[in-house]
Motif scaffolding. Structure first.
Motif, PDB file in Angstrom:
ATOM      1  N   ILE A 187       0.808  -1.231   0.000  1.00 13.42           N
ATOM      2  CA  ILE A 187       0.000   0.000   0.000  1.00 13.42           C
ATOM      3  C   ILE A 187       0.838   1.277   0.000  1.00 13.42           C
ATOM      4  CG2 ILE A 187      -1.993  -1.026   1.177  1.00 13.42           C
ATOM      5  CD1 ILE A 187       0.166   0.991   3.317  1.00 13.42           C
ATOM      6  N   GLY A 188       2.161   1.159  -0.152  1.00 11.87           N
ATOM      7  CA  GLY A 188       3.037   2.315   0.045  1.00 11.87           C
ATOM      8  C   GLY A 188       2.628   3.546  -0.731  1.00 11.87           C
ATOM      9  N   GLN A 189       2.084   3.362  -1.949  1.00 16.24           N
ATOM     10  CA  GLN A 189       1.757   4.515  -2.791  1.00 16.24           C
ATOM     11  C   GLN A 189       0.544   5.299  -2.298  1.00 16.24           C
ATOM     12  OE1 GLN A 189       3.419   5.909  -5.223  1.00 16.24           O
ATOM     13  NE2 GLN A 189       5.049   4.383  -5.347  1.00 16.24           N
ATOM     14  N   LEU A 190      -0.080   4.858  -1.223  1.00 15.95           N
ATOM     15  CA  LEU A 190      -1.159   5.674  -0.633  1.00 15.95           C
ATOM     16  C   LEU A 190      -0.575   6.877   0.106  1.00 15.95           C
ATOM     17  CD1 LEU A 190      -3.433   2.848   0.841  1.00 15.95           C
ATOM     18  CD2 LEU A 190      -3.577   3.937  -1.407  1.00 15.95           C
ATOM     19  N   TYR A 191       0.722   6.835   0.377  1.00 18.10           N
ATOM     20  CA  TYR A 191       1.414   7.911   1.098  1.00 18.10           C
ATOM     21  C   TYR A 191       2.300   8.689   0.136  1.00 18.10           C
ATOM     22  CZ  TYR A 191      -0.035   5.682   5.456  1.00 18.10           C
ATOM     23  OH  TYR A 191      -0.776   5.169   6.499  1.00 18.10           O
ATOM     24  N   SER A 192       2.579   9.962   0.499  1.00 18.04           N
ATOM     25  CA  SER A 192       3.413  10.743  -0.423  1.00 18.04           C
ATOM     26  C   SER A 192       4.879  10.356  -0.352  1.00 18.04           C
ATOM     27  CB  SER A 192       3.222  12.246  -0.238  1.00 18.04           C
ATOM     28  OG  SER A 192       2.894  12.596   1.050  1.00 18.04           O
ATOM     29  N   GLN A 222       4.481  -0.261   8.374  1.00 15.42           N
ATOM     30  CA  GLN A 222       5.892  -0.038   8.744  1.00 15.42           C
ATOM     31  C   GLN A 222       6.478   1.061   7.852  1.00 15.42           C
ATOM     32  OE1 GLN A 222       9.087  -3.067   7.866  1.00 15.42           O
ATOM     33  NE2 GLN A 222       8.998  -3.317  10.075  1.00 15.42           N
ATOM     34  N   PHE A 223       7.108   2.035   8.492  1.00 12.67           N
ATOM     35  CA  PHE A 223       7.756   3.131   7.750  1.00 12.67           C
ATOM     36  C   PHE A 223       9.264   2.924   7.793  1.00 12.67           C
ATOM     37  CE2 PHE A 223       3.646   4.745   8.775  1.00 12.67           C
ATOM     38  CZ  PHE A 223       3.296   5.537   7.695  1.00 12.67           C
ATOM     39  N   HIS A 224       9.906   3.032   6.654  1.00 12.57           N
ATOM     40  CA  HIS A 224      11.364   2.959   6.633  1.00 12.57           C
ATOM     41  C   HIS A 224      11.893   4.349   6.950  1.00 12.57           C
ATOM     42  CE1 HIS A 224      15.468   2.344   5.379  1.00 12.57           C
ATOM     43  NE2 HIS A 224      15.228   1.049   5.361  1.00 12.57           N
ATOM     44  N   PRO A 225      12.894   4.453   7.862  1.00 11.37           N
ATOM     45  CA  PRO A 225      13.313   5.794   8.287  1.00 11.37           C
ATOM     46  C   PRO A 225      13.906   6.637   7.170  1.00 11.37           C
ATOM     47  CG  PRO A 225      14.342   4.072   9.658  1.00 11.37           C
ATOM     48  CD  PRO A 225      13.592   3.383   8.573  1.00 11.37           C
ATOM     49  N   THR A 226      14.660   6.024   6.274  1.00  8.84           N
ATOM     50  CA  THR A 226      15.439   6.859   5.351  1.00  8.84           C
ATOM     51  C   THR A 226      15.146   6.554   3.881  1.00  8.84           C
ATOM     52  OG1 THR A 226      17.258   5.295   5.705  1.00  8.84           O
ATOM     53  CG2 THR A 226      17.357   7.369   6.924  1.00  8.84           C
ATOM     54  N   VAL A 227      14.126   7.237   3.364  1.00 11.62           N
ATOM     55  CA  VAL A 227      13.841   7.199   1.930  1.00 11.62           C
ATOM     56  C   VAL A 227      14.409   8.498   1.353  1.00 11.62           C
ATOM     57  CG1 VAL A 227      11.996   7.251   0.199  1.00 11.62           C
ATOM     58  CG2 VAL A 227      11.768   5.800   2.224  1.00 11.62           C
ATOM     59  N   PRO A 324      11.150   9.583   6.344  1.00 13.25           N
ATOM     60  CA  PRO A 324      10.571   8.236   6.414  1.00 13.25           C
ATOM     61  C   PRO A 324       9.517   8.023   5.332  1.00 13.25           C
ATOM     62  CG  PRO A 324      10.627   9.242   8.583  1.00 13.25           C
ATOM     63  CD  PRO A 324      10.965  10.330   7.595  1.00 13.25           C
ATOM     64  N   GLY A 325       9.411   6.790   4.865  1.00 13.29           N
ATOM     65  CA  GLY A 325       8.420   6.469   3.828  1.00 13.29           C
ATOM     66  C   GLY A 325       7.726   5.155   4.132  1.00 13.29           C
ATOM     67  N   ALA A 326       6.459   5.066   3.698  1.00 11.42           N
ATOM     68  CA  ALA A 326       5.695   3.817   3.901  1.00 11.42           C
ATOM     69  C   ALA A 326       6.424   2.683   3.197  1.00 11.42           C
ATOM     70  CB  ALA A 326       4.288   3.983   3.345  1.00 11.42           C
ATOM     71  N   HIS A 327       6.615   1.570   3.912  1.00 10.81           N
ATOM     72  CA  HIS A 327       7.500   0.526   3.408  1.00 10.81           C
ATOM     73  C   HIS A 327       6.826  -0.839   3.311  1.00 10.81           C
ATOM     74  CE1 HIS A 327      11.300  -1.307   2.523  1.00 10.81           C
ATOM     75  NE2 HIS A 327      11.369  -1.969   3.658  1.00 10.81           N
ATOM     76  N   PHE A 328       6.103  -1.216   4.361  1.00  4.85           N
ATOM     77  CA  PHE A 328       5.528  -2.572   4.381  1.00  4.85           C
ATOM     78  C   PHE A 328       4.231  -2.557   5.174  1.00  4.85           C
ATOM     79  CE2 PHE A 328       4.935  -6.780   6.245  1.00  4.85           C
ATOM     80  CZ  PHE A 328       4.989  -7.563   5.104  1.00  4.85           C
ATOM     81  N   LYS A 415      -0.037  13.166   6.391  1.00  4.79           N
ATOM     82  CA  LYS A 415      -0.140  14.092   7.522  1.00  4.79           C
ATOM     83  C   LYS A 415      -1.007  13.541   8.653  1.00  4.79           C
ATOM     84  CE  LYS A 415       0.648  18.665   5.697  1.00  4.79           C
ATOM     85  NZ  LYS A 415       0.026  19.699   4.908  1.00  4.79           N
ATOM     86  N   LEU A 416      -2.121  12.897   8.274  1.00  3.57           N
ATOM     87  CA  LEU A 416      -3.121  12.545   9.291  1.00  3.57           C
ATOM     88  C   LEU A 416      -3.089  11.074   9.713  1.00  3.57           C
ATOM     89  CD1 LEU A 416      -6.129  14.594   7.814  1.00  3.57           C
ATOM     90  CD2 LEU A 416      -4.450  15.317   9.503  1.00  3.57           C
ATOM     91  N   VAL A 417      -2.561  10.194   8.855  1.00  2.42           N
ATOM     92  CA  VAL A 417      -2.553   8.757   9.179  1.00  2.42           C
ATOM     93  C   VAL A 417      -1.138   8.203   8.988  1.00  2.42           C
ATOM     94  CG1 VAL A 417      -3.877   6.617   8.902  1.00  2.42           C
ATOM     95  CG2 VAL A 417      -4.858   8.749   8.091  1.00  2.42           C
ATOM     96  N   GLY A 418      -0.131   9.089   9.189  1.00  5.70           N
ATOM     97  CA  GLY A 418       1.259   8.697   8.936  1.00  5.70           C
ATOM     98  C   GLY A 418       1.920   8.069  10.153  1.00  5.70           C
ATOM     99  N   ILE A 419       3.165   8.461  10.397  1.00 10.06           N
ATOM    100  CA  ILE A 419       3.936   7.829  11.473  1.00 10.06           C
ATOM    101  C   ILE A 419       3.483   8.310  12.839  1.00 10.06           C
ATOM    102  CG2 ILE A 419       6.234   7.512  12.417  1.00 10.06           C
ATOM    103  CD1 ILE A 419       7.404   8.094   9.847  1.00 10.06           C
TER     104      ILE A 419
END
Ligand SMILES: Cc1cc2nc3c(=O)[nH]c(=O)nc-3n(C[C@H](O)[C@H](O)[C@H](O)COP(=O)(O)OP(=O)(O)OC[C@H]3O[C@@H](n4cnc5c(N)ncnc54)[C@H](O)[C@@H]3O)c2cc1C
Length: 512
Positions: A187-192, A222-227, A324-328, A415-419
């Motif tokens: 689902i990563g592409q749901l996030y910017s 799961q968000f990966h810290p360094t995208v 950070p970026g949505a990862h898994f 912004k609203l449903v992120g980390i």
């Protein structure tokens, strides 16, 4: 009519196709080409307790620990024991894992694994090597259909009987099948900000929801810290190994941002690093990786160097901008231990499935393994059920409705449903983008694709609002502690509304 229609050609879909006998007719549908998937991006490797002194029990213990008390112990046992057997079999059949001169697989170690157990292939191209292997060994009975997007699951008498598909020319048709399998990935592409492939738009979640299936654990992203992030756009991962080699996380003035956050500084657990970076971005401004003092960066990290170079960043001289970026996605479509969903003749495997093995946080390199294990289990399940269903008369419906995707959905998700989540923000998202059911057959293909994005976002936001505690990757500022009351409880969403399921947490030491 196909015996098995597999939606998705990543590691899960292709492993399933590979495990089914050539007497069956099988379709593998992919939205784009055969290499557009998260599988193709997997770099680190695949976990299996193959090394000397290692054991599936130890792998299971690490997996359960990483899951923040939320994985299903019985399923984890399946993952680690059957996963090891599959890896041994693939080794003997010639999947080209990287090996030493004696021919033994080279094993790496990743965060939260208690020993070296990560096999890799082609250096940092493990996922791609798996795809190449499966594409090479898959027989002609498997019909690969690239650029075929599934728009809707077709239901009759409460069963899933086929799929509505749009091909590369924009033509719509219905394919009836004995069994339908979601292997649609993440689902990563749901996030910017994301590390994921362009195909990871959560279609499988929305398809399953509209078909009436139960989904669970959707709040655990799961968000990966360094995208690597330039002008708000993601450009691939900067692996943890770069911090392991001594790179610092700094602000625009070169000051370290982890000072006072955690004694391990840049090497603190992934969630803590990700939250610290995101907090800094929101409150103070951009964050960078300072890798300038790493000797021989180019030879140590060739693909990262090339990626930076293509963006005119020289890691030896310049700071690398990261966010950070949505990862898994740990959660997904609820399945039993064989991959069956709650809808008859509909199954789910790979990242789109919630098999219970990841809990609230995935242990590194367990997801490729999950794809293999549950695809193989599903193959034996399908063979035991058989392929004796009759075709029905089904026609395409008239397109009469329209849907406009809300503007900036990815930004609002981030912004609203992120980390860093908060009840007010989650409530706002849920009010602005309420979970709805759409009669998909009456919308145009373009609108259905937008509906899938919208629905996947709403599902995740709903689950994140309902779980009013923090656990694993799900962090709520208003309830920052893990609550005993939530231990063993899953949030289950379906057309019927929401319920709270139970998860088997008791861990048996008696694994042999
Ligand atoms: C950068 C990166 C690095 C990673 N590194 C590792 C690692 O080292 N080890 C590890 O274990 N895991 C890793 N992961 C996670 C792992 O790669 C994925 O979880 C796994 O590959 C998912 O496999 P899958 O088969 O479920 O889905 P995918 O490989 O993502 O495949 C999904 C398929 O579904 C198709 N699809 C989607 N929607 C539709 C639709 N509507 N119609 C038709 N087709 C559709 C797509 O076209 C695609 O073929 C990494 C992930 C990323 C993003």
């Amino acid at each position: 009519m196909f015996d098995v229609c597999i939606i998705g050609g990543g590691i899960a879909g292709l492993m399933l196709a590979h495990c089914l006998p050539s007497s069956l007719s099988i379709a593998v549908l992919t939205k784009e080409d055969s290499f557009s998937s998260n599988t193709a991006l997997a770099q680190g490797g695949i976990a299996a307790s193959i090394g000397p002194g290692d054991h599936p029990t130890s792998h299971a213990t690490d997996t359960l620990f990483a899951s923040a008390g939320h994985a299903d112990a019985e399923r984890v046992k399946l993952l680690t024991t059957e996963g090891l057997a599959i890896i041994e079999s693939l080794l003997s059949r010639g999947l080209p894992f990287d090996a030493n001169q004696a021919g033994l697989p080279l094993l790496g170690r990743e965060a939260a694994h208690s020993t070296k157990r990560i096999l890799h292939a082609g250096g940092d191209q493990t996922g791609k090597m798996f795809l190449q292997y499966f594409l090479a060994v898959t027989d002609d009975h498997v019909k690969r259909l690239p650029y075929n997007s599934v728009l809707e699951l077709v239901l009759r008498d409460g069963q899933c009987v086929g799929v509505c598909v749009e091909d590369g020319q924009g033509n719509r048709s219905i394919i009836q099948d004995h069994h339908i399998v979601l292997a649609t990935g993440g689902i990563g592409q749901l996030y910017s900000q994301t590390s994921n492939s362009s195909v990871a738009t959560g279609d499988g979640l929305s398809l399953a929801f509209h078909a009436g299936a139960v989904l669970e654990d959707l709040e655990f992203v799961q968000f990966h810290p360094t995208v690597l992030t330039l002008n708000g756009k993601s450009h691939g991962l900067i692996s943890e190994a770069v911090r392991g080699e001594g790179a610092w996380l700094v602000n625009a003035d070169g000051q370290r941002i982890m000072t006072g956050v955690h004694p391990l500084m840049e090497l603190a657990p992934r969630d803590i690093v990700a939250r610290a970076i995101e907090w800094h971005w929101q409150q103070k401004g951009p964050v960078f990786l300072d890798a300038r003092k790493i000797q021989q960066f180019k030879s140590k990290f060739p693909s990262i160097f090339t990626n930076c170079h293509n963006l005119h960043i020289n890691p030896g001289q310049d700071l690398i901008p990261v966010r950070p970026g949505a990862h898994f996605h740990m959660g997904g479509v609820q399945t039993d231990e064989w991959g069956a969903t709650t809808v008859p003749r509909l199954y789910a495997i790979g990242e789109v499935a919630s098999t219970g093995v990841h809990g609230a946080n995935r242990l590194a390199s367990n997801s490729l393994l999950e794809g293999l294990v549950f695809a193989k289990r599903l193959a034996s399940k399908l063979l035991s059920i058989g392929f004796n269903f009759k075709e029905k008369e089904i026609h395409l419906a008239e397109v009469t409705k329209e849907f406009a995707l809300p503007a900036n959905l990815q930004v609002r998700m981030t912004k609203l449903v992120g980390i860093l989540r908060e009840v007010d923000k989650l409530q706002k998202f849920n009010t602005d983008f309420p979970l709805r059911w759409f009669d998909l057959q009456h919308y145009s293909s373009l609108h259905i694709k937008d509906i899938h994005r919208y629905t996947a976002c709403s599902l995740i936001a709903k689950a994140a609002l309902l779980r009013d505690e923090s656990r694993g990757a799900h962090y709520r500022r208003d309830t920052p502690e893990t609550s005993e009351q939530w231990t063993g409880k899953t949030v289950e969403l379906s057309l019927a509304g929401y319920t709270f399921g139970e998860r088997l947490l008791k861990y048996k030491e008696s694994m042999s």
